[in-house]
Motif scaffolding. Structure first.
Motif, PDB file in Angstrom:
ATOM      1  N   ILE A 103       5.453  15.144  18.997  1.00 42.02           N
ATOM      2  CA  ILE A 103       5.342  13.735  19.380  1.00 42.02           C
ATOM      3  C   ILE A 103       5.644  12.842  18.172  1.00 42.02           C
ATOM      4  N   GLN A 104       5.052  13.203  17.030  1.00 43.13           N
ATOM      5  CA  GLN A 104       5.290  12.398  15.817  1.00 43.13           C
ATOM      6  C   GLN A 104       6.767  12.389  15.451  1.00 43.13           C
ATOM      7  N   GLU A 105       7.396  13.560  15.561  1.00 41.44           N
ATOM      8  CA  GLU A 105       8.814  13.632  15.204  1.00 41.44           C
ATOM      9  C   GLU A 105       9.658  12.781  16.143  1.00 41.44           C
ATOM     10  N   GLU A 106       9.318  12.841  17.413  1.00 40.00           N
ATOM     11  CA  GLU A 106      10.066  12.070  18.408  1.00 40.00           C
ATOM     12  C   GLU A 106       9.910  10.571  18.139  1.00 40.00           C
ATOM     13  N   ILE A 107       8.700  10.184  17.797  1.00 41.66           N
ATOM     14  CA  ILE A 107       8.440   8.773  17.511  1.00 41.66           C
ATOM     15  C   ILE A 107       9.226   8.327  16.277  1.00 41.66           C
ATOM     16  N   ALA A 108       9.233   9.198  15.259  1.00 47.91           N
ATOM     17  CA  ALA A 108       9.957   8.862  14.029  1.00 47.91           C
ATOM     18  C   ALA A 108      11.457   8.749  14.314  1.00 47.91           C
ATOM     19  N   ARG A 109      11.956   9.671  15.156  1.00 49.08           N
ATOM     20  CA  ARG A 109      13.388   9.660  15.490  1.00 49.08           C
ATOM     21  C   ARG A 109      13.766   8.380  16.214  1.00 49.08           C
ATOM     22  N   ALA A 110      12.922   8.007  17.177  1.00 48.94           N
ATOM     23  CA  ALA A 110      13.245   6.832  17.997  1.00 48.94           C
ATOM     24  C   ALA A 110      13.166   5.550  17.160  1.00 48.94           C
ATOM     25  N   GLY A 111      12.313   5.540  16.121  1.00 48.90           N
ATOM     26  CA  GLY A 111      12.132   4.333  15.305  1.00 48.90           C
ATOM     27  C   GLY A 111      11.553   3.208  16.150  1.00 48.90           C
ATOM     28  N   ASN A 112      10.796   2.324  15.522  1.00 47.96           N
ATOM     29  CA  ASN A 112      10.325   1.145  16.258  1.00 47.96           C
ATOM     30  C   ASN A 112       9.581   1.440  17.548  1.00 47.96           C
TER      31      ASN A 112
END
Ligand code: GLU
Length: 275
Positions: A103-112
Motif C-alpha cells: 500500500i505504501q509503495e502504491e501511494i508513493a508511486r501515485a504521488g499526491n
C-alpha cells in the motif's frame, strides 16, 4: 431524557488524565440514566489483562459506578461476523490482499495521494479485481482484509445527517476515510465496525468521546445506515493536553492515573487538573 452513555477504553495501556476526563464526562451525561463501560480489546496483540484490571481500579478511584457485566469486545466476535455478513449481502465489501508495504509503495508511486484523518487513503488496488481472481487467491490461502467500497455503499442513499450536541448537525461525509478496513485477516472486526455494532447492541443513546474521533462519526453514520441500526446522538468533547499543548498518550506512563495516585494526588486534584 435519561441517556445511556459509555466509556470505551482499550486495555492497551494505563489510563491517564484524558481518560479520566472522558469517563467523568460520560458518567455526568448519564445522570439519571445508565452509564456503561466497554473494553475495546479487539487488538489482541496489544490488549493485556493487567491494563484491564487497572481500568476498573482507576474508575473506582474516580468515584464512578458502572453497570456489570461490562462488554468485552473479544467475547463478541460473532456479533461482528453477523454484521459483516449483512454487508456482504449488500455487496459493499471486497477482499484486499495488499500488505502494508504494498500500500505504501502504491501511494508513493501515485504521488499526491488523497489524505484522510488517519493518513493517506487506500489507493483502491484491490477494488476492481475480478471475482475469479478473488476466489482463486482466497482458495490458495492468501491472507486478506475486508474493505468497505465506500462509493458503492453510498450510491443510492440519500443524505445521512448526524447530530453532535456541541458541534451541531452534519451531513455525513463517509468517504473521508476512503475504503476502510472493516475486518482484518485474524480479527473479524475493526474499531469502526465494532463500535457501531456495540453502541447499538448496548442501547447507547448518547456517544460521548474525544474530538479526535469526530471525523470517524461520518463513517459510523454510514455503517449504521447500511446495517439498519438505530442512530444515537453524539457529543465530542475537548481533549486534555499537557503543558506544551500536546495530547496525552498512553505511552506516557508518568502521567497515568496510577502514577499520579502513587505520587499522592487526590481525586480533587485530578478533577481540578482537568475540569
Ligand atoms: N476505544 C476508543 C479509545 O480508546 C474509544 C472509542 C469510542 O469512544 O468510540 O479511544
Amino acid at each position: 431524557m435519561p441517556e445511556v452513555t459509555r466509556f470505551a477504553p482499550s486495555p492497551t495501556g494505563w489510563l491517564h488524565l484524558g481518560h479520566a476526563y472522558a469517563a467523568l464526562f460520560a458518567h455526568e451525561q448519564a445522570a439519571g440514566g445508565r452509564f456503561l463501560v466497554r473494553l475495546e480489546d479487539i487488538d489482541g496483540t496489544r490488549a493485556r489483562p493487567e491494563y484491564e484490571e487497572a481500568i476498573f481500579e482507576d474508575l473506582a478511584w474516580l468515584g464512578l459506578n458502572w453497570e456489570t457485566p461490562v462488554r468485552r469486545q473479544s467475547d463478541h466476535f460473532d456479533d461482528y461476523r453477523t454484521a459483516l455478513a449483512k454487508l456482504e449481502v449488500l455487496d459493499v465489501l471486497y477482499p484486499c490482499f495488499c500488505t502494508r508495504r504494498e500500500i505504501q509503495e502504491e501511494i508513493a508511486r501515485a504521488g499526491n495521494a488523497p489524505q484522510g484523518p488517519d493518513g493517506p487513503l487506500y489507493p483502491g488496488t484491490c477494488r476492481n479485481r475480478s471475482a475469479d481472481e478473488r476466489a482463486e487467491r482466497i482458495a490458495a490461502g492468501e491472507a486478506y482484509a475486508l474493505r468497505l467500497d465506500v462509493t458503492k455503499a453510498m450510491a443510492g442513499l440519500s443524505d445521512l445527517i448526524w447530530k453532535d450536541r456541541a458541534h451541531g448537525s452534519f451531513k455525513a461525509r463517509p468517504a473521508v476515510f476512503g475504503d476502510v478496513v472493516l475486518a482484518r485477516k485474524d480479527t473479524p472486526a475493526s474499531y469502526h465496525l465494532a463500535v457501531v455494532v456495540d453502541d447499538a447492541l448496548q442501547g447507547i443513546t448518547l456517544v460521548t468521546r474525544g474530538e479526535d474521533l469526530l471525523e470517524a462519526t461520518h463513517l459510523h453514520r454510514l455503517l449504521q445506515e447500511l446495517l439498519g441500526l438505530p442512530v444515537p446522538e453524539w457529543l465530542h468533547h475537548r481533549l486534555i493536553t499537557d503543558e506544551a499543548g500536546k495530547r496525552l498518550a498512553k505511552r506516557d506512563d508518568a502521567r497515568s492515573l496510577r502514577s499520579l495516585r502513587s505520587a499522592g494526588w487526590t481525586l480533587d486534584e485530578v478533577r481540578a487538573a482537568i475540569l
